[in-house]
Write a protein that holds these residues in place. Structure first.
Motif, PDB file in Angstrom:
ATOM      1  N   VAL A   1      -0.663  -7.871  -3.923  1.00  0.00           N
ATOM      2  CA  VAL A   1      -1.558  -6.764  -4.242  1.00  0.00           C
ATOM      3  C   VAL A   1      -0.774  -5.472  -4.168  1.00  0.00           C
ATOM      4  O   VAL A   1      -0.058  -5.229  -3.187  1.00  0.00           O
ATOM      5  N   TYR A   2      -0.889  -4.642  -5.203  1.00  0.00           N
ATOM      6  CA  TYR A   2      -0.353  -3.283  -5.110  1.00  0.00           C
ATOM      7  C   TYR A   2      -1.508  -2.304  -5.256  1.00  0.00           C
ATOM      8  O   TYR A   2      -2.291  -2.384  -6.218  1.00  0.00           O
ATOM      9  N   THR A   3      -1.605  -1.363  -4.320  1.00  0.00           N
ATOM     10  CA  THR A   3      -2.635  -0.338  -4.411  1.00  0.00           C
ATOM     11  C   THR A   3      -2.171   0.908  -3.671  1.00  0.00           C
ATOM     12  O   THR A   3      -1.101   0.936  -3.064  1.00  0.00           O
TER      13      THR A   3
ATOM     14  N   LEU B   1       3.263  -6.773 -12.517  1.00  0.00           N
ATOM     15  CA  LEU B   1       2.104  -7.297 -11.800  1.00  0.00           C
ATOM     16  C   LEU B   1       0.881  -7.336 -12.705  1.00  0.00           C
ATOM     17  O   LEU B   1       0.139  -8.314 -12.731  1.00  0.00           O
ATOM     18  N   ALA B   2       0.671  -6.241 -13.451  1.00  0.00           N
ATOM     19  CA  ALA B   2      -0.489  -6.179 -14.345  1.00  0.00           C
ATOM     20  C   ALA B   2      -0.399  -7.217 -15.447  1.00  0.00           C
ATOM     21  O   ALA B   2      -1.398  -7.861 -15.800  1.00  0.00           O
ATOM     22  N   ALA B   3       0.786  -7.393 -16.015  1.00  0.00           N
ATOM     23  CA  ALA B   3       0.954  -8.338 -17.123  1.00  0.00           C
ATOM     24  C   ALA B   3       0.805  -9.789 -16.662  1.00  0.00           C
ATOM     25  O   ALA B   3       0.250 -10.624 -17.378  1.00  0.00           O
ATOM     26  N   GLU B   4       1.267 -10.077 -15.446  1.00  0.00           N
ATOM     27  CA  GLU B   4       1.240 -11.452 -14.947  1.00  0.00           C
ATOM     28  C   GLU B   4       0.002 -11.745 -14.104  1.00  0.00           C
ATOM     29  O   GLU B   4      -0.169 -12.870 -13.633  1.00  0.00           O
ATOM     30  N   GLY B   5      -0.839 -10.754 -13.909  1.00  0.00           N
ATOM     31  CA  GLY B   5      -2.029 -10.934 -13.081  1.00  0.00           C
ATOM     32  C   GLY B   5      -3.174 -10.081 -13.575  1.00  0.00           C
ATOM     33  O   GLY B   5      -3.560 -10.152 -14.741  1.00  0.00           O
ATOM     34  N   ALA B   6      -3.718  -9.244 -12.699  1.00  0.00           N
ATOM     35  CA  ALA B   6      -4.931  -8.495 -13.014  1.00  0.00           C
ATOM     36  C   ALA B   6      -4.732  -7.006 -12.769  1.00  0.00           C
ATOM     37  O   ALA B   6      -3.990  -6.595 -11.871  1.00  0.00           O
ATOM     38  N   ARG B   7      -5.445  -6.217 -13.553  1.00  0.00           N
ATOM     39  CA  ARG B   7      -5.511  -4.766 -13.367  1.00  0.00           C
ATOM     40  C   ARG B   7      -6.966  -4.382 -13.096  1.00  0.00           C
ATOM     41  O   ARG B   7      -7.843  -4.701 -13.886  1.00  0.00           O
ATOM     42  N   MET B   8      -7.200  -3.698 -11.984  1.00  0.00           N
ATOM     43  CA  MET B   8      -8.534  -3.185 -11.670  1.00  0.00           C
ATOM     44  C   MET B   8      -8.695  -1.830 -12.353  1.00  0.00           C
ATOM     45  O   MET B   8      -7.897  -0.921 -12.140  1.00  0.00           O
ATOM     46  N   ASP B   9      -9.730  -1.700 -13.158  1.00  0.00           N
ATOM     47  CA  ASP B   9      -9.917  -0.475 -13.931  1.00  0.00           C
ATOM     48  C   ASP B   9     -10.980   0.448 -13.367  1.00  0.00           C
ATOM     49  O   ASP B   9     -11.154   1.571 -13.871  1.00  0.00           O
ATOM     50  N   ALA B  10     -11.708   0.021 -12.346  1.00  0.00           N
ATOM     51  CA  ALA B  10     -12.764   0.868 -11.792  1.00  0.00           C
ATOM     52  C   ALA B  10     -12.857   0.650 -10.281  1.00  0.00           C
ATOM     53  O   ALA B  10     -13.911   0.327  -9.737  1.00  0.00           O
ATOM     54  N   LEU B  11     -11.718   0.820  -9.601  1.00  0.00           N
ATOM     55  CA  LEU B  11     -11.663   0.717  -8.147  1.00  0.00           C
ATOM     56  C   LEU B  11     -11.654   2.128  -7.573  1.00  0.00           C
ATOM     57  O   LEU B  11     -10.817   2.948  -7.949  1.00  0.00           O
ATOM     58  N   TYR B  12     -12.567   2.398  -6.652  1.00  0.00           N
ATOM     59  CA  TYR B  12     -12.716   3.745  -6.121  1.00  0.00           C
ATOM     60  C   TYR B  12     -12.687   3.719  -4.594  1.00  0.00           C
ATOM     61  O   TYR B  12     -13.189   2.787  -3.964  1.00  0.00           O
ATOM     62  N   CYS B  13     -12.102   4.763  -4.007  1.00  0.00           N
ATOM     63  CA  CYS B  13     -12.156   4.901  -2.554  1.00  0.00           C
ATOM     64  C   CYS B  13     -13.497   5.517  -2.164  1.00  0.00           C
ATOM     65  O   CYS B  13     -14.150   6.175  -2.968  1.00  0.00           O
TER      66      CYS B  13
ATOM     67  N   LEU C   1      -3.269  -3.534  -8.707  1.00  0.00           N
ATOM     68  CA  LEU C   1      -2.676  -4.570  -9.546  1.00  0.00           C
ATOM     69  C   LEU C   1      -2.468  -5.794  -8.667  1.00  0.00           C
ATOM     70  O   LEU C   1      -1.968  -5.679  -7.531  1.00  0.00           O
ATOM     71  N   LEU C   2      -2.870  -6.958  -9.148  1.00  0.00           N
ATOM     72  CA  LEU C   2      -2.819  -8.176  -8.333  1.00  0.00           C
ATOM     73  C   LEU C   2      -2.209  -9.325  -9.133  1.00  0.00           C
ATOM     74  O   LEU C   2      -2.535  -9.498 -10.313  1.00  0.00           O
ATOM     75  N   ARG C   3      -1.374 -10.117  -8.480  1.00  0.00           N
ATOM     76  CA  ARG C   3      -0.817 -11.312  -9.117  1.00  0.00           C
ATOM     77  C   ARG C   3      -0.949 -12.494  -8.169  1.00  0.00           C
ATOM     78  O   ARG C   3      -0.561 -12.418  -6.997  1.00  0.00           O
ATOM     79  N   TRP C   4      -1.524 -13.550  -8.686  1.00  0.00           N
ATOM     80  CA  TRP C   4      -1.650 -14.829  -7.965  1.00  0.00           C
ATOM     81  C   TRP C   4      -1.681 -15.904  -9.043  1.00  0.00           C
ATOM     82  O   TRP C   4      -2.729 -16.307  -9.509  1.00  0.00           O
ATOM     83  N   PRO C   5      -0.523 -16.367  -9.481  1.00  0.00           N
ATOM     84  CA  PRO C   5      -0.462 -17.261 -10.647  1.00  0.00           C
ATOM     85  C   PRO C   5      -1.341 -18.494 -10.523  1.00  0.00           C
ATOM     86  O   PRO C   5      -1.864 -18.987 -11.534  1.00  0.00           O
ATOM     87  N   ALA C   6      -1.548 -19.001  -9.319  1.00  0.00           N
ATOM     88  CA  ALA C   6      -2.339 -20.211  -9.152  1.00  0.00           C
ATOM     89  C   ALA C   6      -3.825 -19.979  -9.382  1.00  0.00           C
ATOM     90  O   ALA C   6      -4.580 -20.941  -9.564  1.00  0.00           O
TER      91      ALA C   6
ATOM     92  N   LEU D   1       0.851  -1.195   0.000  1.00  0.00           N
ATOM     93  CA  LEU D   1       0.000   0.000   0.000  1.00  0.00           C
ATOM     94  C   LEU D   1       0.882   1.238   0.000  1.00  0.00           C
ATOM     95  O   LEU D   1       1.691   1.438   0.904  1.00  0.00           O
ATOM     96  N   SER D   2       0.730   2.062  -1.017  1.00  0.00           N
ATOM     97  CA  SER D   2       1.415   3.348  -1.043  1.00  0.00           C
ATOM     98  C   SER D   2       0.425   4.447  -0.684  1.00  0.00           C
ATOM     99  O   SER D   2      -0.742   4.191  -0.409  1.00  0.00           O
ATOM    100  N   ASP D   3       0.892   5.680  -0.691  1.00  0.00           N
ATOM    101  CA  ASP D   3       0.057   6.788  -0.234  1.00  0.00           C
ATOM    102  C   ASP D   3      -0.001   7.872  -1.306  1.00  0.00           C
ATOM    103  O   ASP D   3       1.035   8.388  -1.734  1.00  0.00           O
ATOM    104  N   ASP D   4      -1.198   8.197  -1.778  1.00  0.00           N
ATOM    105  CA  ASP D   4      -1.396   9.263  -2.773  1.00  0.00           C
ATOM    106  C   ASP D   4      -0.823   8.911  -4.142  1.00  0.00           C
ATOM    107  O   ASP D   4      -0.471   9.817  -4.908  1.00  0.00           O
ATOM    108  N   HIS D   5      -0.738   7.640  -4.461  1.00  0.00           N
ATOM    109  CA  HIS D   5      -0.196   7.274  -5.769  1.00  0.00           C
ATOM    110  C   HIS D   5      -1.331   7.192  -6.786  1.00  0.00           C
ATOM    111  O   HIS D   5      -2.166   6.292  -6.742  1.00  0.00           O
ATOM    112  N   ALA D   6      -1.357   8.133  -7.698  1.00  0.00           N
ATOM    113  CA  ALA D   6      -2.399   8.194  -8.717  1.00  0.00           C
ATOM    114  C   ALA D   6      -2.209   7.092  -9.747  1.00  0.00           C
ATOM    115  O   ALA D   6      -1.086   6.819 -10.184  1.00  0.00           O
ATOM    116  N   ALA D   7      -3.325   6.483 -10.151  1.00  0.00           N
ATOM    117  CA  ALA D   7      -3.246   5.439 -11.177  1.00  0.00           C
ATOM    118  C   ALA D   7      -2.624   5.957 -12.455  1.00  0.00           C
ATOM    119  O   ALA D   7      -1.908   5.227 -13.148  1.00  0.00           O
TER     120      ALA D   7
END
Length: 484
Positions: free
Chosen positions: A286-288, A35-47, A316-321, A10-16
């Motif tokens: 998970v990176y967010t 992470l995005a290439a090997e896993g998933a990218r969330m395109d509509a995650l909001y605080c 961005l999330l990676r969980w190969p299994a 978790l970072s702080d104030d990091h804009a997508a």
């Protein structure tokens, strides 16, 4: 089923839009991109409340601010509300947290549910930071991002091969004031950074209370841009102000992006370590960030407002299994949904957190369509007229097509003024015709029905989550301390 390990960065104030996996025009982040290439990218995650403390509380508990009581940075998180790490620790996970906590100043607000932890007091320092742990305070030599990374790797190295673990890596960066490590000198030099297309937004149709916020690029202070302001930019005319804003933008962004680069390097170190230990396949990484950030967009810096640059969280999330490489999740989700997702990933029912209000999006991460998923997110920013930015309290709802915002100013005065009563103001944005949110159409007769429908949806979602709408000037408000 093998229970996965979790590494939650978790970072702080990091804009997508300062992550190249999201199409950044201003920088490159190769390890986050991995992470995005090997896993998933969330395109509509909001605080659901765009400021540090509230978002962090919502992530850990799966609850809205009025439930966990962390409505602002001045609030104390209510530790009677259970958290994901507490559950995982009870289920036999080794748990640790290093870095920024920011969920209260008292001893009662210290981290719980962790076998080991080291946190920065308040916002923390970039260089030679003080950290607090179970055994007290210690001042460490080095750069905060590197220190948090090293502590995280040390924890991973201390584990036995069979230990399931949940590691929270909480970076201070890229929070203000932006102090990069000298090793990034020469990168993203001032004068080379593209300006956003909306930087000269005149805000003509926005609510008056928004036009009054002290978040303009020209509101940046000398500590934010560090270089000496050239004398020819000190004028008060419009041309001087515009030139000065551009000058400040280049220098603020230079240091912001250099801080981001250290976080990206940290992501790479952690990914490499997991692979070297043979842990990558069954580890959910998970990176967010706790919220987005205005990077000169609409002429602003900071966050707080409900416009997309502030509202949007990268994830961005990676969980190969379990997560197919290259997955893109477009469903509308919020930070309140994160806790339920982590719990389902380890085989727990979200209801194990009795107060949690979110819904797991694990099925979407696995590439499944979820037909009954509601494409709407409820937002409420509780602070009103904060001492520095004078941002207004507001709430609203975002759908893929429309965004409705209500600034409930009644009886409270204009930001920065105690003697001017402002009316309640609405904003409505057509996100299909106006994705950059340049024109407020709340007063346009052609949008009268859409406005009414979004107001009704807002009231409906408030009732569902148990948040009471504003009812007038006698409604209790947050009160600011005399000093920050």
């Amino acid at each position: 089923m093998t229970r996965p390990n979790i590494v939650f960065i978790l970072s702080d104030d990091h804009a997508a839009h300062s992550i190249s996996a999201y199409g950044s025009r201003v920088n490159t982040t190769p390890h986050m991109d991995r992470l995005a290439a090997e896993g998933a990218r969330m395109d509509a995650l909001y605080c659901t409340n765009s400021i540090c403390t509230p978002s962090r509380a919502s992530i850990l508990t799966g609850t809205y601010s009025h439930v966990n009581r962390a409505c602002s940075i001045y609030s104390e998180f209510d530790h009677r509300v259970s958290t994901v790490p507490e559950v995982l620790q009870e289920r036999g996970y080794r748990t640790a947290l290093y870095g920024k906590w920011h969920l209260g100043r008292s001893e009662a607000s210290r981290p719980r549910g962790f076998d080991d932890w080291r946190i920065f007091p308040d916002q923390g320092e970039y260089v030679d930071p003080l950290m607090i742990g179970p055994d007290g305070e210690e001042r460490l030599s080095g750069y905060a991002t590197d220190i948090v990374t090293r502590q995280s790797l040390d924890f991973l190295e201390s584990l036995e091969a069979d230990d399931p673990f949940c590691l929270f890596v909480h970076h201070k960066a890229p929070h203000r004031p932006w102090i990069p490590h000298p090793r990034y000198d020469g990168t993203y030099e001032a004068g080379t950074i593209p300006e956003p297309e909306t930087m000269q937004d005149g805000h003509e149709t926005r609510a008056q209370v928004v036009r009054d916020v002290a978040m303009q690029l020209d509101d940046l202070k000398p500590d934010d841009y560090k270089d000496a302001l050239p004398p020819d930019l000190e004028g008060d005319d419009e041309d001087s102000r515009r030139a000065r804003s551009s000058w400040k933008y280049q220098r603020y962004m230079r240091d912001y992006l250099r801080c981001v680069q250290a976080v990206d390097d940290s992501v790479g170190e952690i990914l490499d370590h997991l692979e070297q230990r043979g842990l990558a396949e069954d580890t959910l990484v998970v990176y967010t960030s706790d919220q987005g950030f205005f990077l000169g967009d609409h002429g602003w810096f900071d966050k707080r407002l409900m416009l997309d640059e502030s509202l949007t969280m990268p994830m961005l999330l990676r969980w190969p299994a379990s997560i197919p490489a290259g997955t893109r999740v477009t469903d509308t989700v919020s930070n309140v949904d994160i806790a339920a997702t982590l719990l389902e990933a380890v085989g727990e029912e979200p209801s194990v957190l009795p107060d949690q209000q979110g819904r797991s999006f694990l099925r979407q991460l696995r590439g499944e369509d979820v037909e009954d998923w509601r494409q709407a997110v409820y937002y409420r920013y509780w602070e009103h007229d904060d001492p520095e930015h004078h941002a207004p309290a507001h709430y609203g709802v975002r759908t893929p097509e429309l965004k409705y915002i209500r600034y409930y100013n009644d009886g409270l005065g204009s930001p920065g003024s105690s003697d001017r009563i402002m009316p309640i103001e609405d904003e409505l944005y057509d996100l299909v015709a106006d994705p950059r949110e340049m024109t407020n159409v709340a007063g346009d007769p052609a949008y009268a029905q859409a406005l009414a429908e979004m107001q009704e949806l807002t009231a409906q979602m408030q009732a569902e989550v148990g948040d009471a709408p504003y009812e007038g000037p006698d409604t209790p408000r947050l009160e600011w301390p005399t000093a920050r």
